[in-house]
Design an enzyme around this catalytic site. Sequence first.
Site, short mmCIF file in Angstrom:
data_model
loop_
_atom_site.label_atom_id
_atom_site.label_comp_id
_atom_site.label_asym_id
_atom_site.label_seq_id
_atom_site.Cartn_x
_atom_site.Cartn_y
_atom_site.Cartn_z
N ARG A 243 37.80 -7.28 39.88
CA ARG A 243 37.05 -6.13 39.43
C ARG A 243 38.03 -5.06 38.98
O ARG A 243 39.07 -4.85 39.61
CB ARG A 243 36.15 -5.57 40.54
CG ARG A 243 34.89 -6.40 40.79
CD ARG A 243 33.91 -6.33 39.60
NE ARG A 243 32.69 -7.09 39.81
CZ ARG A 243 32.46 -8.32 39.33
NH1 ARG A 243 33.37 -8.94 38.59
NH2 ARG A 243 31.31 -8.91 39.55
N GLU A 272 33.99 -0.59 32.36
CA GLU A 272 33.59 -1.52 31.29
C GLU A 272 32.35 -1.00 30.56
O GLU A 272 31.44 -0.49 31.20
CB GLU A 272 33.29 -2.90 31.90
CG GLU A 272 34.53 -3.53 32.48
CD GLU A 272 34.29 -4.92 33.08
OE1 GLU A 272 33.23 -5.52 32.83
OE2 GLU A 272 35.17 -5.38 33.79
N HIS A 290 36.10 -9.46 29.88
CA HIS A 290 35.36 -10.00 31.04
C HIS A 290 34.77 -11.39 30.72
O HIS A 290 33.56 -11.59 30.71
CB HIS A 290 34.25 -9.03 31.48
CG HIS A 290 33.87 -9.21 32.93
ND1 HIS A 290 33.48 -8.17 33.75
CD2 HIS A 290 33.81 -10.32 33.72
CE1 HIS A 290 33.20 -8.63 34.96
NE2 HIS A 290 33.38 -9.93 34.96
C1 DGY Z 1 30.90 -12.47 38.58
O1 DGY Z 1 30.19 -13.46 38.72
O2 DGY Z 1 31.18 -11.73 39.53
C2 DGY Z 1 31.39 -12.17 37.20
O3 DGY Z 1 32.43 -11.26 37.22
C3 DGY Z 1 30.26 -11.62 36.37
O4 DGY Z 1 29.56 -10.70 37.12
#
Ligand code: DGY
Length: 324
Positions: A243, A272, A290
């Site tokens: 994250r 983001e 991402h």
């Molecule tokens: C997750 O599955 O955590 C990915 O980062 C998308 O949310």
Amino acid sequence: MSTRPRVLLTRRWTEEAQQRIVARFDVTLNENDKPMDAAVLAAAVRNYDAICPTVTDSITASILETAGRRVKLIGNFGVGYNHIDVAAAQRLGIRVSNTPDVLTDTTADLAILLMLMATRRAGEGERELRGGKWTGWRPTHLMGLGLQDRTLGLIGYGRIAQATARRAHQGFGMRILYNSRRRVAPEIEAQCNAAYVEAVDQLLADSDVVSLHCPGGSETHHLIDAQRLRRMKSTAVLVNTARGTVVDEAALASALAEGRIAAAGLDVYEKEPVVHPDLLPLENVVLLPHLGSATRETRTAMGMRVAENLEAFFDGKPLRDPVV
Ligand code: DGY
């Protein structure tokens, strides 16, 4: 009027996954795939039995507390759920599920992709070539760092970190260090000969590549800040597929610009889809939008896993992947 539970998908899913939800529930799809704002999500709390959000939806306590609440289940499309106020959901008796397992390999692949791109200067090379600036092969052109026999330090050692460690250890012969809230069982450590390092600072100092795999949220906010970046080797590379909030982006941009670390590979960002402007001009950072779980088969599997949770819940069975 339909007696089927009302379900909202906040974003567009793959056709196969949407069809499975549509077959069983009274579904509202998001055909134009625009993110929903807080007012729309609050209205959804009143009008749906289940909401299936993604990382792009902020499911706050005030949204969940909407008067006239109907929602009983938040079936998250994704494994990470720091965008959902899980404590508020629990307090209000709203169940939350997620989609572990199905995206483990895909996300680990992407961590390795970033590791290779950053250490082998792939983005820089591609930009040079496309910009018409490549003058031909030469012995000292864009030399990077080889991964063989280097040390990979993982922060967090859950499923995705372990899958990343397997690829790095078995594929490149990397030595594996890890730090996590809890030490894992000896048989899991043995799979990659992984050594537990109790202090994050020590792991940073000893690693050639640092890869982040801890959850987001307040506990890990800016875990990698200016001070921690100073613990890393000047030849080291930082990879983040976890994250964005785990890293202080401004501090990272300074460390990269000043050559205090060699490179970084990022798939996730603090705000983001906004990326810190100081990162954008830097040659020594790989920036992906991402894409961790972004293969067709994985995104379908994630939708199917949400469906399994919804079906279990509305059949009165235990959730397959309960968060709360
Ligand atoms: C997750 O599955 O955590 C990915 O980062 C998308 O949310």
